[in-house]
Design a protein around this motif. Structure first.
Motif: not given
Length: 310
Positions: A40-48, A16-21, A209-214, A63-67
């Motif tokens: 988890l805060g990883v990159r779009a390919d799951g690394s890092g 839920a940190g980005r995109g649809l979540g 179907a939506a615009r996200t990092r993926m 996101v918590v701060d936004e809410i």
């Protein structure tokens, strides 16, 4: 304008940190839910992978701060929900913070796209792990809590929304690992809907179907244009109203269903059903089986095209 359709409910959203979540988390909070924001805060390919979410780099905290800035209630969770420990701690965070859990939105995932002949086993395993295992384990731990509640005489009004994809429904060229995982999520949804019904739990799935990092390259040219009323067809926020409704008590009679959601369109998907059939009442010869199969195929509908097929 909001209606408070989820007022008083506690909802956990993975990835839920980005995109649809992120869109789901904000939409639930706007409708009165208290939200556990997992990422988890990883990159779009799951690394890092970061430090488990304690650092400022994890977008769940933003996101918590936004809410909270909008007057809502939320708490961050930085655990890996594709591990039993991380999934259990997601449920525990909801219970320890708010004393209950009413809904789970399984959304976390990433991509490692390759054509099959170039797809390494590590990339296969990683994508199935985050999407399929990352759906199963939070569902399992949430369901165990709800079962205990039901057995104690406190039957919940709980629900799970799983996230599949058009790739899981039709397949997608270059995404064999992702397509397999998303198809598996559909099977998991159908089984869970039946197994958990006795405990007051509903389980549905969306194929958004939506615009996200993926998908940012796929939908890069679909931003709202001047004069179109400002409607951004591929904004992830377009998917969230359906998810919010599914997580509310208003959808009390809906379970075991799969919905496509894109822009302003919602479609109920109807999966595998028996088509043309023939029964000899005895064993076929290979030639007979082939002749019969061809006759049946001639009467059958044409499958939808695999995404990316030429």
């Amino acid at each position: 304008m909001t209606s408070g359709i989820c007022a008083g409910r506690v909802v956990a959203v993975t990835g839920a940190g980005r995109g649809l979540g992120r869109a789901h988390a904000l939409a639930h909070a706007a409708e009165g839910a208290r939200v556990v924001v997992n990422d988890l805060g990883v990159r779009a390919d799951g690394s890092g992978a970061p430090d488990g979410g304690a650092g400022a780099g994890n977008p769940a905290y933003a996101v918590v701060d936004e809410i909270r800035a909008a007057g809502g209630e939320a708490v961050a969770h930085g655990g890996d929900i594709a591990t039993s420990e991380g999934a259990a701690s997601l449920v525990a965070t909801a219970l320890d913070t708010y004393g209950r859990l009413d809904a789970l939105v399984n959304n976390a995932g990433f991509l490692r796209d390759r054509m099959l002949v170039n797809l390494d086993q590590d990339d296969w395993d990683a994508v199935l792990r985050v999407h399929l295992t990352g759906h199963f384990l939070p569902l399992k731990h949430a369901a165990a809590h709800w079962r205990a509640e039901a057995k104690a005489g406190r039957v919940p009004h709980a629900c799970v929304v799983n996230t599949s994809s058009g790739a899981g429904l039709l397949g997608s060229v270059g995404q064999g690992n992702y397509s397999a995982a998303k198809a598996g999520i559909l099977g998991l949804t159908l089984v869970a809907a039946v197994e958990l019904a006795a405990y007051g739990v509903r389980v549905n799935a969306i194929a958004p179907a939506a615009r996200t990092r993926m998908t940012e390259r796929t939908f890069a040219d679909t931003m709202a244009a001047p004069g179109d009323g400002g409607f951004d067809a591929m904004a992830p926020e377009n998917v969230s109203p359906l998810v919010v409704w599914l997580c509310s008590t208003a959808s009390a009679d809906v379970t075991g269903r799969v919905f496509e959601a894109e822009a302003g369109r919602i479609t109920v998907m109807e999966g595998w059903r028996a088509g043309p059939t023939a029964d000899k009442g005895a064993r076929w010869t290979p030639a007979e089986a082939g002749e019969t199969a061809r006759a049946l195929l001639a009467d059958a509908g044409t499958p939808g095209p695999v995404y990316g097929a030429r």
